[in-house]
Motif scaffolding. Structure first.
Motif, PDB file in Angstrom:
ATOM      1  N   GLY A  42       0.472  -1.202  -0.227  1.00  0.00           N
ATOM      2  CA  GLY A  42       0.480  -0.101   0.026  1.00  0.00           C
ATOM      3  C   GLY A  42       0.797   1.347   0.192  1.00  0.00           C
ATOM      4  N   ILE A  43       0.204   2.182   0.609  1.00  0.00           N
ATOM      5  CA  ILE A  43       1.303   4.081   1.184  1.00  0.00           C
ATOM      6  C   ILE A  43       1.917   3.968   1.842  1.00  0.00           C
ATOM      7  CG2 ILE A  43       0.775   5.617   0.479  1.00  0.00           C
ATOM      8  CD1 ILE A  43      -1.811   6.161  -1.334  1.00  0.00           C
ATOM      9  N   THR A  44       2.671   3.525   2.239  1.00  0.00           N
ATOM     10  CA  THR A  44       3.845   4.110   3.174  1.00  0.00           C
ATOM     11  C   THR A  44       4.616   5.842   3.215  1.00  0.00           C
ATOM     12  OG1 THR A  44       4.421   1.905   3.250  1.00  0.00           O
ATOM     13  CG2 THR A  44       5.776   2.766   4.616  1.00  0.00           C
ATOM     14  N   LYS A  45       4.073   5.744   4.729  1.00  0.00           N
ATOM     15  CA  LYS A  45       4.729   7.096   4.985  1.00  0.00           C
ATOM     16  C   LYS A  45       5.186   7.220   5.841  1.00  0.00           C
ATOM     17  CE  LYS A  45       3.215  10.158   0.538  1.00  0.00           C
ATOM     18  NZ  LYS A  45       2.350  11.663   0.943  1.00  0.00           N
ATOM     19  N   MET A  46       6.467   7.794   6.071  1.00  0.00           N
ATOM     20  CA  MET A  46       6.488   8.442   8.052  1.00  0.00           C
ATOM     21  C   MET A  46       5.660  10.117   7.752  1.00  0.00           C
ATOM     22  SD  MET A  46       8.263   8.149  10.434  1.00  0.00           S
ATOM     23  CE  MET A  46       8.974   8.098  12.149  1.00  0.00           C
ATOM     24  N   THR A  47       5.223   9.537   8.983  1.00  0.00           N
ATOM     25  CA  THR A  47       4.117  10.924   9.094  1.00  0.00           C
ATOM     26  C   THR A  47       3.762  11.431  10.633  1.00  0.00           C
ATOM     27  OG1 THR A  47       2.083  11.861   7.618  1.00  0.00           O
ATOM     28  CG2 THR A  47       1.784   9.617   8.556  1.00  0.00           C
ATOM     29  N   LYS A  48       3.333  13.035   9.897  1.00  0.00           N
ATOM     30  CA  LYS A  48       2.680  13.299  12.020  1.00  0.00           C
ATOM     31  C   LYS A  48       1.413  12.453  12.467  1.00  0.00           C
ATOM     32  CE  LYS A  48       5.770  16.804  13.548  1.00  0.00           C
ATOM     33  NZ  LYS A  48       6.219  16.201  13.905  1.00  0.00           N
ATOM     34  N   LEU A  49       1.102  12.043  13.064  1.00  0.00           N
ATOM     35  CA  LEU A  49      -0.616  11.333  13.327  1.00  0.00           C
ATOM     36  C   LEU A  49      -2.048  12.291  12.917  1.00  0.00           C
ATOM     37  CD1 LEU A  49       0.936   9.186  15.967  1.00  0.00           C
ATOM     38  CD2 LEU A  49       0.845   8.493  14.120  1.00  0.00           C
ATOM     39  N   THR A  70       2.317  -7.613  -6.118  1.00  0.00           N
ATOM     40  CA  THR A  70       3.041  -7.078  -6.099  1.00  0.00           C
ATOM     41  C   THR A  70       4.254  -7.451  -4.980  1.00  0.00           C
ATOM     42  OG1 THR A  70       3.868  -5.195  -6.319  1.00  0.00           O
ATOM     43  CG2 THR A  70       1.717  -4.922  -5.317  1.00  0.00           C
ATOM     44  N   SER A  71       5.398  -6.775  -3.929  1.00  0.00           N
ATOM     45  CA  SER A  71       6.096  -7.063  -3.264  1.00  0.00           C
ATOM     46  C   SER A  71       6.368  -4.871  -2.752  1.00  0.00           C
ATOM     47  CB  SER A  71       7.408  -7.502  -3.725  1.00  0.00           C
ATOM     48  OG  SER A  71       8.195  -7.213  -4.722  1.00  0.00           O
ATOM     49  N   LYS A  72       6.346  -4.861  -4.342  1.00  0.00           N
ATOM     50  CA  LYS A  72       6.759  -2.745  -4.387  1.00  0.00           C
ATOM     51  C   LYS A  72       6.250  -2.524  -3.139  1.00  0.00           C
ATOM     52  CE  LYS A  72       7.317   0.960  -7.333  1.00  0.00           C
ATOM     53  NZ  LYS A  72       7.272   1.933  -8.102  1.00  0.00           N
ATOM     54  N   HIS A  73       7.133  -1.786  -2.457  1.00  0.00           N
ATOM     55  CA  HIS A  73       6.196  -1.092  -0.799  1.00  0.00           C
ATOM     56  C   HIS A  73       5.845  -1.969  -0.589  1.00  0.00           C
ATOM     57  CE1 HIS A  73       8.017   2.141  -2.746  1.00  0.00           C
ATOM     58  NE2 HIS A  73       6.921   2.256  -4.187  1.00  0.00           N
ATOM     59  N   SER A  74       5.628  -2.788   0.237  1.00  0.00           N
ATOM     60  CA  SER A  74       5.184  -3.980   0.580  1.00  0.00           C
ATOM     61  C   SER A  74       6.292  -4.205   1.690  1.00  0.00           C
ATOM     62  CB  SER A  74       4.868  -4.967  -0.090  1.00  0.00           C
ATOM     63  OG  SER A  74       6.255  -5.998   0.231  1.00  0.00           O
ATOM     64  N   VAL A  75       5.020  -4.958   3.281  1.00  0.00           N
ATOM     65  CA  VAL A  75       5.699  -4.423   4.591  1.00  0.00           C
ATOM     66  C   VAL A  75       5.489  -5.775   5.010  1.00  0.00           C
ATOM     67  CG1 VAL A  75       5.066  -3.333   6.889  1.00  0.00           C
ATOM     68  CG2 VAL A  75       4.970  -1.509   5.043  1.00  0.00           C
ATOM     69  N   ALA A  76       6.065  -6.687   5.692  1.00  0.00           N
ATOM     70  CA  ALA A  76       6.401  -8.482   6.070  1.00  0.00           C
ATOM     71  C   ALA A  76       5.225  -7.724   7.430  1.00  0.00           C
ATOM     72  CB  ALA A  76       7.486  -8.791   6.151  1.00  0.00           C
ATOM     73  N   LEU A  77       4.435  -9.368   7.430  1.00  0.00           N
ATOM     74  CA  LEU A  77       4.389  -9.014   8.222  1.00  0.00           C
ATOM     75  C   LEU A  77       4.292 -10.053   9.721  1.00  0.00           C
ATOM     76  CD1 LEU A  77       0.202  -7.892   8.026  1.00  0.00           C
ATOM     77  CD2 LEU A  77       1.550  -6.692   9.007  1.00  0.00           C
ATOM     78  N   PRO A  78       4.780  -9.907  11.018  1.00  0.00           N
ATOM     79  CA  PRO A  78       4.979 -11.197  11.408  1.00  0.00           C
ATOM     80  C   PRO A  78       3.975 -12.018  12.205  1.00  0.00           C
ATOM     81  CG  PRO A  78       5.548  -9.132  13.474  1.00  0.00           C
ATOM     82  CD  PRO A  78       4.771  -8.869  11.554  1.00  0.00           C
ATOM     83  N   GLU A  79       4.237 -13.693  12.184  1.00  0.00           N
ATOM     84  CA  GLU A  79       3.227 -14.369  12.575  1.00  0.00           C
ATOM     85  C   GLU A  79       2.155 -13.730  13.011  1.00  0.00           C
ATOM     86  OE1 GLU A  79       3.123 -17.692  10.517  1.00  0.00           O
ATOM     87  OE2 GLU A  79       4.755 -16.578   9.449  1.00  0.00           O
TER      88      GLU A  79
END
Length: 189
Positions: A63-70, A124-133
């Protein structure tokens, strides 16, 4: 309720939760309070609640990932909703939307936020975040419909004395885009 109204309601809830997170005591204050009210050696602490309804967790979220102010999360939701890559997946069938909060700043004012879908559904794996189990997550709120106050209470259930790896919000949307249920989980380092 339309999809757009559902997403706006979710954005408002998340924004409200993060505002309350900002006003929580810092981990140092929390540790001091915890030390003054420690459990005696004969008592055992209640084990953390492991998720019961998180068995179908994807391996990654794209998805869309950004470092952002909450307080800027609504603009990230807007960017996500304008992206044809992701909104083309809303075909009228029920869908899960994921929100991942990582690298939360020490003052809880900003984080790396990812809004997205199961990466395997996007091929796609572009801009993906891996999740733990799924078993590695602690459940803050089980699957259900929640008021803003209840969602805030879920965020208040996080043990801020422990280092947080990520907070995961799972939103189930119905066929017409309305929010059916929400779940909230935390993964500690």
């Amino acid at each position: 309720m339309t999809f757009f109204k559902s997403v706006l309601a979710t954005v408002a809830i998340v924004f409200g939760i993060w505002l309350l997170v900002l006003f929580q005591p810092t981990p140092v204050e929390a540790n001091a309070a915890q030390a003054s009210t420690q459990v005696s050696e004969n008592e055992t602490a209640e084990p953390s609640v492991k998720p019961q309804n998180l068995t179908a967790l994807p391996k990654a979220i794209a998805g869309i990932t950004k470092m952002t102010k909450l307080d800027a999360i609504p603009s990230l939701w807007s960017e996500f909703l304008q992206s044809q890559t992701f909104t083309s997946k809303f075909t009228g069938a029920p869908i899960k939307l994921y929100v991942v909060y990582q690298d939360i700043s020490s003052d809880y004012s900003e984080a790396k936020v990812t809004i997205g879908l199961d990466a395997s559904s996007l091929h796609t794996s572009k801009h993906s975040v891996a999740l733990p189990e799924a078993d590695d997550f602690d459940e803050l709120l089980p699957k259900g419909k929640y008021s803003t106050k209840q969602l805030i209470q879920g965020w208040n259930n996080i043990n801020y004395a422990r280092p947080i790896d990520m907070v995961l919000e799972v939103n189930d949307l119905g066929a017409n885009g309305e929010l059916k249920s929400t779940q909230l989980f935390v993964h500690y380092q």
